[in-house]
Design an enzyme around this catalytic site. Structure first.
Site, PDB file in Angstrom:
ATOM      1  N   TYR A 143       0.901  -1.147   0.000  1.00  0.00           N
ATOM      2  CA  TYR A 143       0.000   0.000   0.000  1.00  0.00           C
ATOM      3  C   TYR A 143       0.937   1.192   0.000  1.00  0.00           C
ATOM      4  O   TYR A 143       1.656   1.413   0.971  1.00  0.00           O
ATOM      5  CB  TYR A 143      -0.874   0.021   1.254  1.00  0.00           C
ATOM      6  CG  TYR A 143      -2.060  -0.901   1.221  1.00  0.00           C
ATOM      7  CD1 TYR A 143      -2.929  -0.898   0.140  1.00  0.00           C
ATOM      8  CD2 TYR A 143      -2.347  -1.747   2.290  1.00  0.00           C
ATOM      9  CE1 TYR A 143      -4.039  -1.734   0.117  1.00  0.00           C
ATOM     10  CE2 TYR A 143      -3.452  -2.576   2.265  1.00  0.00           C
ATOM     11  CZ  TYR A 143      -4.292  -2.561   1.181  1.00  0.00           C
ATOM     12  OH  TYR A 143      -5.391  -3.375   1.159  1.00  0.00           O
ATOM     13  N   LYS A 251      -2.649  -5.011  -8.321  1.00  0.00           N
ATOM     14  CA  LYS A 251      -3.769  -5.798  -7.780  1.00  0.00           C
ATOM     15  C   LYS A 251      -5.004  -4.920  -7.598  1.00  0.00           C
ATOM     16  O   LYS A 251      -4.893  -3.777  -7.154  1.00  0.00           O
ATOM     17  CB  LYS A 251      -3.358  -6.410  -6.436  1.00  0.00           C
ATOM     18  CG  LYS A 251      -4.468  -7.159  -5.707  1.00  0.00           C
ATOM     19  CD  LYS A 251      -3.935  -7.880  -4.482  1.00  0.00           C
ATOM     20  CE  LYS A 251      -4.992  -8.663  -3.736  1.00  0.00           C
ATOM     21  NZ  LYS A 251      -5.781  -7.830  -2.825  1.00  0.00           N
TER      22      LYS A 251
HETATM   23  C1  FNR Z   1      -7.781  -8.496   2.712  1.00  0.00           C
HETATM   24  N1  FNR Z   1      -7.272  -8.146   1.463  1.00  0.00           N
HETATM   25  C2  FNR Z   1      -6.130  -7.375   1.388  1.00  0.00           C
HETATM   26  N2  FNR Z   1      -5.592  -7.077   0.168  1.00  0.00           N
HETATM   27  C3  FNR Z   1      -4.432  -6.387   0.084  1.00  0.00           C
HETATM   28  O1  FNR Z   1      -3.947  -6.149  -1.021  1.00  0.00           O
HETATM   29  N3  FNR Z   1      -3.804  -5.955   1.221  1.00  0.00           N
HETATM   30  C4  FNR Z   1      -4.289  -6.197   2.465  1.00  0.00           C
HETATM   31  O2  FNR Z   1      -3.704  -5.816   3.470  1.00  0.00           O
HETATM   32  C5  FNR Z   1      -5.516  -6.914   2.565  1.00  0.00           C
HETATM   33  N4  FNR Z   1      -6.050  -7.180   3.786  1.00  0.00           N
HETATM   34  C6  FNR Z   1      -7.162  -7.991   3.884  1.00  0.00           C
HETATM   35  C7  FNR Z   1      -7.647  -8.311   5.139  1.00  0.00           C
HETATM   36  C8  FNR Z   1      -8.739  -9.160   5.256  1.00  0.00           C
HETATM   37  C9  FNR Z   1      -9.242  -9.510   6.618  1.00  0.00           C
HETATM   38  C10 FNR Z   1      -9.341  -9.700   4.088  1.00  0.00           C
HETATM   39  C11 FNR Z   1     -10.512 -10.665   4.173  1.00  0.00           C
HETATM   40  C12 FNR Z   1      -8.871  -9.346   2.847  1.00  0.00           C
HETATM   41  C13 FNR Z   1      -7.893  -8.663   0.225  1.00  0.00           C
HETATM   42  C14 FNR Z   1      -7.286 -10.006  -0.174  1.00  0.00           C
HETATM   43  O3  FNR Z   1      -5.965  -9.859  -0.625  1.00  0.00           O
HETATM   44  C15 FNR Z   1      -8.062 -10.659  -1.332  1.00  0.00           C
HETATM   45  O4  FNR Z   1      -8.156  -9.770  -2.414  1.00  0.00           O
HETATM   46  C16 FNR Z   1      -9.466 -11.109  -0.939  1.00  0.00           C
HETATM   47  O5  FNR Z   1      -9.519 -11.571   0.386  1.00  0.00           O
HETATM   48  C17 FNR Z   1      -9.902 -12.205  -1.889  1.00  0.00           C
HETATM   49  O6  FNR Z   1     -11.214 -12.528  -1.693  1.00  0.00           O
HETATM   50  P1  FNR Z   1     -11.701 -13.783  -0.814  1.00  0.00           P
HETATM   51  O7  FNR Z   1     -10.864 -14.998  -1.221  1.00  0.00           O
HETATM   52  O8  FNR Z   1     -11.518 -13.411   0.607  1.00  0.00           O
HETATM   53  O9  FNR Z   1     -13.124 -13.914  -1.201  1.00  0.00           O
END
Ligand code: FNR
Length: 382
Positions: A143, A251
């Protein structure tokens, strides 16, 4: 083999092998605030539903008599070798799910050789993840902080601790509208949870007036000035290219035009994803966005996929529609919540085994044989 108990002889007995049902088990294990942060999606939940509906509209067309005794799921994506086209999605604040947090997850991933993607918002630092992960493949998800010195420091630390590939997440210029958290006024980062990379960063610490121990609240507020970064544009990408030697993926891509722009800007790949429905409410299902992206750039750069993957069949569908690999999100956290490292191991082994089995039952010796011909589109339900 699975049924003769070979692979699962030592599996965690209380956890279901139905990963779609694991959510129900995990709900009971998560404290209310953690549950509210991990499980729900943005707004009305429409995007998360669209993710699942998109999978349901595609059906595998099994083939027979194709000499499938030996299968090989191993592959290489942008120079990273993996046992199957599967990675763990970057997810922050994993101590909400289990006290061991990311350390348990990266250990389980490393034991199986499944690449781990370290989030900028993790509850453990680059250095801790590297130590726990050993020689196993690991990527870093950025990020992009508003402060460029901190950004550069993150990139340097990632390089120094063996992260090979950079994933720049772009669907989170700020956090989505998440009623479960808003209703509780809960944001883990404001309690200094999930900002370990910041709290261990010399460039970040140098900006604080007082040591974190003396004024923890000020550290969190300073983080809050760096995290939302809605000002980024395509013109910023050369800066990243200049300061990162390895592959870079973007992403959070849903539009084919954005994938084309990524390729035009020298990026090495995209992750088609809507953050598991946690950002834009009412967005296109991620799998619905995948074919157009694969058509637009699949022959130029790597196309990866996440959002809604729960089963071997889901994985097959995403690969058939043009993804080179998929990232697994929430089910990993559900396994973590239920049984720490063992629970993550269970989840990964279930998905790997179910993927292998689904390929075998569908008549494929490798995911490389999959194409759109492997699927049929079912009628939209009324
Ligand atoms: C995430 N995701 C996420 N993505 C990212 O790029 N950086 C991050 O810090 C986070 N943190 C995060 C925390 C939590 C609790 C969740 C559930 C998700 C998104 C993650 O990378 C991914 O895109 C999704 O979780 C994919 O979808 P599903 O498999 O959870 O349905």
């Amino acid at each position: 083999g699975i049924y003769l108990n070979g692979m699962f002889a030592d599996r965690t007995p209380d956890l279901t092998t139905d990963l779609a049902a694991l959510e129900d088990q995990a709900r009971a294990a998560l404290a209310p605030e953690a549950l509210g942060y991990v499980v729900p999606s943005a707004g009305s939940g429409a995007t998360a539903r669209a993710n699942r509906e998109a999978f349901d509209r595609w059906r595998i067309v099994p083939r027979v008599l194709r000499s499938g005794a030996r299968r090989d799921l191993s592959c290489e994506v942008l120079g990273t070798s993996m046992p199957a086209p599967l990675l763990i999605a970057p997810m922050g604040v994993q101590t909400l799910a289990h006290p061991d947090g990311e350390l348990a997850t990266v250990r389980a991933a490393a034991a199986l050789g499944v690449p781990y993607v370290h989030s900028t918002q993790a509850a453990h630092s680059f250095e801790q993840i590297a130590e726990a992960g050993g020689d196993a493949p690991r990527w870093y998800q950025l990020y992009w902080p508003t402060d460029r010195e901190v950004c550069l420091s993150f990139l340097e630390r990632a390089k120094a601790t063996g992260f090979s590939t950079l994933v720049l997440t772009l669907d989170t210029p700020m956090l989505g509208w998440r009623p479960a958290d808003l209703n509780r006024g809960f944001l883990p980062f404001l309690r200094n949870v999930g900002i370990a990379n910041y709290l261990t960063d010399p460039a970040f610490l140098a900006k604080l007036d007082k040591p974190v121990a003396e004024d923890p609240g000020a550290a969190a507020l300073h983080w809050a000035k760096m995290f939302p970064n809605p000002g980024l544009s395509w013109a910023d990408l050369p800066f990243l290219r200049e300061h990162w030697d390895g592959p870079i993926l973007l992403k959070g891509i849903s539009a084919a035009e954005d994938a084309r722009l990524a390729a035009d800007h020298g990026m090495d790949g995209v992750v088609v994803s809507n953050h598991g429905g946690r950002q834009v409410d009412g967005a296109i299902g991620a799998l619905d966005a995948l074919p157009a992206v694969a058509d637009a750039v699949g022959d130029r750069i790597a196309v990866l996929f996440d959002s809604g993957v729960r089963t071997g069949a889901d994985t097959v569908k995403a690969l058939a529609l043009g993804a080179r690999a998929v990232l697994l999100g929430r089910p990993v956290l559900y396994g973590l919540a239920l049984a720490g490292q063992e629970g993550v191991d269970h989840v990964l082994r279930c998905l790997l085994a179910e993927l292998d089995l689904t390929l075998a039952l569908s008549g494929y010796v490798s995911h490389r044989g999959l194409s759109r011909e492997s699927l049929a589109c079912a009628q939209r339900s009324a």
